[in-house]
Design a protein around this motif. Structure first.
Motif, PDB file in Angstrom:
ATOM      1  N   THR A  49       0.706  -1.198   0.186  1.00  0.00           N
ATOM      2  CA  THR A  49      -0.181  -0.096  -0.035  1.00  0.00           C
ATOM      3  C   THR A  49       0.810   1.323   0.137  1.00  0.00           C
ATOM      4  O   THR A  49       0.555   2.225  -0.665  1.00  0.00           O
ATOM      5  N   ALA A  50       1.774   1.333   0.799  1.00  0.00           N
ATOM      6  CA  ALA A  50       2.767   2.351   0.801  1.00  0.00           C
ATOM      7  C   ALA A  50       3.549   2.695  -0.531  1.00  0.00           C
ATOM      8  O   ALA A  50       3.387   3.795  -1.026  1.00  0.00           O
ATOM      9  N   SER A  51       3.750   1.651  -0.975  1.00  0.00           N
ATOM     10  CA  SER A  51       4.601   1.672  -2.251  1.00  0.00           C
ATOM     11  C   SER A  51       3.337   2.527  -3.320  1.00  0.00           C
ATOM     12  O   SER A  51       3.860   3.215  -4.262  1.00  0.00           O
ATOM     13  N   MET A  52       2.349   1.664  -3.550  1.00  0.00           N
ATOM     14  CA  MET A  52       1.371   2.484  -4.438  1.00  0.00           C
ATOM     15  C   MET A  52       1.079   3.725  -4.107  1.00  0.00           C
ATOM     16  O   MET A  52       1.178   4.732  -5.174  1.00  0.00           O
ATOM     17  N   VAL A  53       0.915   4.247  -2.935  1.00  0.00           N
ATOM     18  CA  VAL A  53       0.529   5.781  -2.794  1.00  0.00           C
ATOM     19  C   VAL A  53       1.762   6.445  -3.106  1.00  0.00           C
ATOM     20  O   VAL A  53       1.918   7.516  -3.835  1.00  0.00           O
ATOM     21  N   LEU A  54       3.229   6.129  -2.865  1.00  0.00           N
ATOM     22  CA  LEU A  54       4.110   6.971  -2.991  1.00  0.00           C
ATOM     23  C   LEU A  54       4.692   6.873  -4.536  1.00  0.00           C
ATOM     24  O   LEU A  54       5.509   7.495  -4.916  1.00  0.00           O
ATOM     25  N   ASN A  55       4.246   5.884  -5.311  1.00  0.00           N
ATOM     26  CA  ASN A  55       4.406   5.899  -6.767  1.00  0.00           C
ATOM     27  C   ASN A  55       3.341   6.248  -7.495  1.00  0.00           C
ATOM     28  O   ASN A  55       3.256   6.120  -8.717  1.00  0.00           O
ATOM     29  N   GLY A  56       2.356   6.722  -6.870  1.00  0.00           N
ATOM     30  CA  GLY A  56       1.004   7.416  -7.540  1.00  0.00           C
ATOM     31  C   GLY A  56       0.196   6.499  -8.195  1.00  0.00           C
ATOM     32  O   GLY A  56      -0.811   6.937  -8.904  1.00  0.00           O
TER      33      GLY A  56
ATOM     34  N   LEU B  57      15.609  20.726 -15.029  1.00  0.00           N
ATOM     35  CA  LEU B  57      14.315  21.297 -15.469  1.00  0.00           C
ATOM     36  C   LEU B  57      13.342  19.929 -15.979  1.00  0.00           C
ATOM     37  O   LEU B  57      14.079  19.265 -16.483  1.00  0.00           O
ATOM     38  N   ALA B  58      12.260  20.119 -15.971  1.00  0.00           N
ATOM     39  CA  ALA B  58      11.303  19.178 -16.663  1.00  0.00           C
ATOM     40  C   ALA B  58      10.116  20.113 -17.359  1.00  0.00           C
ATOM     41  O   ALA B  58       9.760  20.977 -16.610  1.00  0.00           O
ATOM     42  N   ASN B  59       9.729  19.761 -18.537  1.00  0.00           N
ATOM     43  CA  ASN B  59       9.003  20.499 -19.177  1.00  0.00           C
ATOM     44  C   ASN B  59       7.760  19.510 -19.330  1.00  0.00           C
ATOM     45  O   ASN B  59       7.840  18.195 -19.831  1.00  0.00           O
ATOM     46  N   THR B  60       6.388  19.915 -19.095  1.00  0.00           N
ATOM     47  CA  THR B  60       5.371  18.823 -19.045  1.00  0.00           C
ATOM     48  C   THR B  60       4.488  19.072 -20.315  1.00  0.00           C
ATOM     49  O   THR B  60       3.579  18.621 -20.531  1.00  0.00           O
ATOM     50  N   ASP B  61       4.347  20.312 -20.901  1.00  0.00           N
ATOM     51  CA  ASP B  61       3.687  20.425 -22.114  1.00  0.00           C
ATOM     52  C   ASP B  61       2.246  20.382 -21.759  1.00  0.00           C
ATOM     53  O   ASP B  61       1.212  20.284 -22.588  1.00  0.00           O
ATOM     54  N   TYR B  62       1.779  20.715 -20.560  1.00  0.00           N
ATOM     55  CA  TYR B  62       0.374  20.801 -20.016  1.00  0.00           C
ATOM     56  C   TYR B  62      -0.252  19.243 -20.169  1.00  0.00           C
ATOM     57  O   TYR B  62      -1.393  19.235 -19.803  1.00  0.00           O
ATOM     58  N   HIS B  63       0.604  18.334 -20.227  1.00  0.00           N
ATOM     59  CA  HIS B  63       0.090  16.960 -20.355  1.00  0.00           C
ATOM     60  C   HIS B  63       0.088  16.403 -18.762  1.00  0.00           C
ATOM     61  O   HIS B  63       1.165  16.129 -18.435  1.00  0.00           O
ATOM     62  N   PRO B  64      -0.897  16.010 -18.296  1.00  0.00           N
ATOM     63  CA  PRO B  64      -1.007  15.568 -16.905  1.00  0.00           C
ATOM     64  C   PRO B  64      -0.028  14.144 -16.781  1.00  0.00           C
ATOM     65  O   PRO B  64       0.807  13.984 -15.984  1.00  0.00           O
TER      66      PRO B  64
ATOM     67  N   GLU C 107      -3.363  23.771  -8.922  1.00  0.00           N
ATOM     68  CA  GLU C 107      -3.162  22.701  -7.742  1.00  0.00           C
ATOM     69  C   GLU C 107      -1.974  22.026  -8.219  1.00  0.00           C
ATOM     70  O   GLU C 107      -2.106  21.159  -9.264  1.00  0.00           O
ATOM     71  N   PRO C 108      -0.696  21.988  -7.616  1.00  0.00           N
ATOM     72  CA  PRO C 108       0.328  21.422  -8.058  1.00  0.00           C
ATOM     73  C   PRO C 108       0.274  19.767  -7.720  1.00  0.00           C
ATOM     74  O   PRO C 108      -0.776  19.527  -6.963  1.00  0.00           O
ATOM     75  N   PRO C 109       0.870  19.124  -8.426  1.00  0.00           N
ATOM     76  CA  PRO C 109       0.752  17.539  -8.213  1.00  0.00           C
ATOM     77  C   PRO C 109       0.930  17.235  -6.646  1.00  0.00           C
ATOM     78  O   PRO C 109       1.804  17.828  -5.937  1.00  0.00           O
TER      79      PRO C 109
END
Lengths: 338, 338
Positions: A18-25, B97-104, B133-135
């Motif tokens: 569970t912890a792994s799933m949460v922390l890996n999104g 730096l990371a560029n996200t191009d607005y893609h979630p 709302e940041p990730p």
């Protein structure tokens, strides 16, 4: 002691899975309350996942370093990053960018930081076309040079604009419209872009049997103010040009300013072609500026595709000149009576 | 099995200390031949140094993630990166730096890749001012929002432009020059920048007792073509404005185009103020465009300084509105007879 995933799970009162799933999104199936608790504990314990363990399982980290002098901070070549990024996205890679601001010290630390962080390969990009020697530390991983050429062309893959082809297209477009006195305002700096574009201009003048006296060549800094001064000199001569090919769009904007002040109409009395196809400039002048496109997006894509060829197929170094197409707007017409 | 430094040293026939110096770039005292051999062996064995071991020794990795939608690929806000980078350099940090191009999806993978790579903190930057709302994964490390504001202002530090102050300065500058009919061409999109700048324009019209009829407000897309259409409408009315405050410089360039086509001279017949202080546009028009500066460099610096305060001093979240100064060029004069 390094905080392990198990430590976080224990403190949060959940399973390691569970912890792994949460922390890996990958937490869609987990309640909001549990998610919040695991994250709070992880933050409190300053937990960080182990990228090395993860990459050892896959052999690849799927991260590519993108090192550049000032591509990310200047308004010219951002499309290179976009092109590279989209190819990377399509193949499940992320780009990690570092900007060096031309400082060797910053570059050394940035490259080191990226290499430390297990990038699979690198793109080394420059804001404008020149001859470079990439940092030796990049010799340890597949590296592609973007928008420049390496001093040793056998050592690195590279992609750069076909300056000669682009400049020829511009001057031929003016010759095709009927112009016989086609001037050039070139950049003062002795860069490959300036040298090759001027060489192409001379080549077409010769090939078409057009005027090529010294009054047709001027130099400027790469901005509108300097371009206006150079254009005033060209247009104030005894036998002024009916068309001007400019090293870049900012100089071309200066040509518009000088022409307007001298009562010279574009394109009725004077045709103008720029280089860069910089939309902010091309749309700000009236009529819109015909310009040669620097193929930033295409070069960025090619660089990333070459990275993948180097990684996946063990391909050898390869060089590529990318075509620079002419983008027509309203600044070219047949010569009138100046 | 992971390749260790010892393995490389053994195969290359050098001491571990020598191999370490070569592969960490601290190889000034080592012969070129040895350097080349160690590097070749490291490359052949696909050796990678262990960043975790290194960061465990220091507790800090001295890398800051800089995540943005398209700051790196568009020609507007690059100075934010430059500002942040210079503060980072001064303190021995690197920016990744990371560029996200607005893609979630791209954003999720980019943030994950950075967190995996042991960044100490993050800057989350947007190309233009909005409410975001940041990730949630960034809640695990100190994070500063750059050029936007968080939905929950207590959760994150942030810095955004003082839109109201900048717009007030622009309209007051026109009022001070004697204009009583000051129009605004605003952006069509309902962003904080558009809402706050229009509110400031209304406030100054009221405070100064100036005309504020509906004929003085027009909307456009954020480009020159759309700006020219809006300006033609304003200037073609029965009681046209003598000054126009534009949402951005691209719209202002369109005002120049419309004015020129209508035989209206800037600044004799019409004063213009833009927003962005985008040099490519401001210098391409004649006379040069007076414009409000978005404080990208200052905001970038502040964001990185706040990162350091969060890291070093355990400071709490803080918000900051950065002043937007007026940059005067040649597009404002007292009202003439339109």
């Amino acid at each position: 002691m390094r905080v392990r995933l198990q430590d976080v799970a224990e403190r949060a009162g959940v399973s390691t899975a569970t912890a792994s799933m949460v922390l890996n999104g990958k937490d869609d199936s987990i309640s909001g309350e549990t998610r919040a608790r695991v994250r709070a504990v992880a933050r409190e314990m300053r937990y960080r996942p182990n990228v090395l363990a993860r990459s050892l399982r896959s052999q690849r980290t799927r991260a590519i370093g993108f090192i550049s002098d000032e591509v990310v901070t200047t308004p010219y070549a951002g499309a290179m990053i976009q092109g590279a990024q989209r190819v990377a996205d399509d193949h499940g890679y992320v780009l990690l960018l570092a900007n060096t601001d031309y400082h060797p010290d910053v570059e050394r630390r940035a490259v080191e930081a990226l290499l430390d962080r297990q990038i699979d390969a690198a793109v080394y990009a420059t804001m404008y076309h020149r001859i470079i020697e990439p940092p030796t530390s990049l010799e340890n991983i597949p590296t592609v040079i973007l928008d420049s050429r390496p001093k040793d062309e056998a050592a690195f893959s590279w992609v750069a604009p076909d300056e000669v082809g682009g400049a020829k297209a511009a001057v031929e477009h003016l010759a095709d419209a009927g112009h016989r006195r086609i001037a050039m305002i070139n950049d003062r700096d002795d860069t490959p872009a300036a040298v090759e574009r001027e060489e192409a201009w001379r080549t077409i003048l010769d090939a078409r049997g057009l005027d090529r006296d010294l009054d047709l060549l001027a130099y400027a800094n790469s901005d509108a103010t300097s371009g206006a001064i150079a254009a005033s000199q060209l247009l104030g001569g005894e036998n002024p040009p009916t068309a001007i090919f400019c090293f870049n769009d900012r100089i071309a904007a200066g040509v518009y300013i000088a022409a307007s002040r001298l009562g010279v109409s574009i394109p009725q009395d004077l045709s103008v072609v720029g280089f860069d196809n910089q939309i902010l400039v091309a749309e700000a002048v009236d009529p819109g500026l015909t310009s040669v496109q620097l193929p930033h997006d295409e070069m960025g894509r090619w660089a990333m595709e070459q990275v993948l060829r180097l990684l996946d197929k063990g391909a050898g170094p390869q060089g590529k000149r990318m075509p620079c197409p002419l983008v027509e707007r309203g600044s070219v017409a047949p010569p009138g009576q100046l």
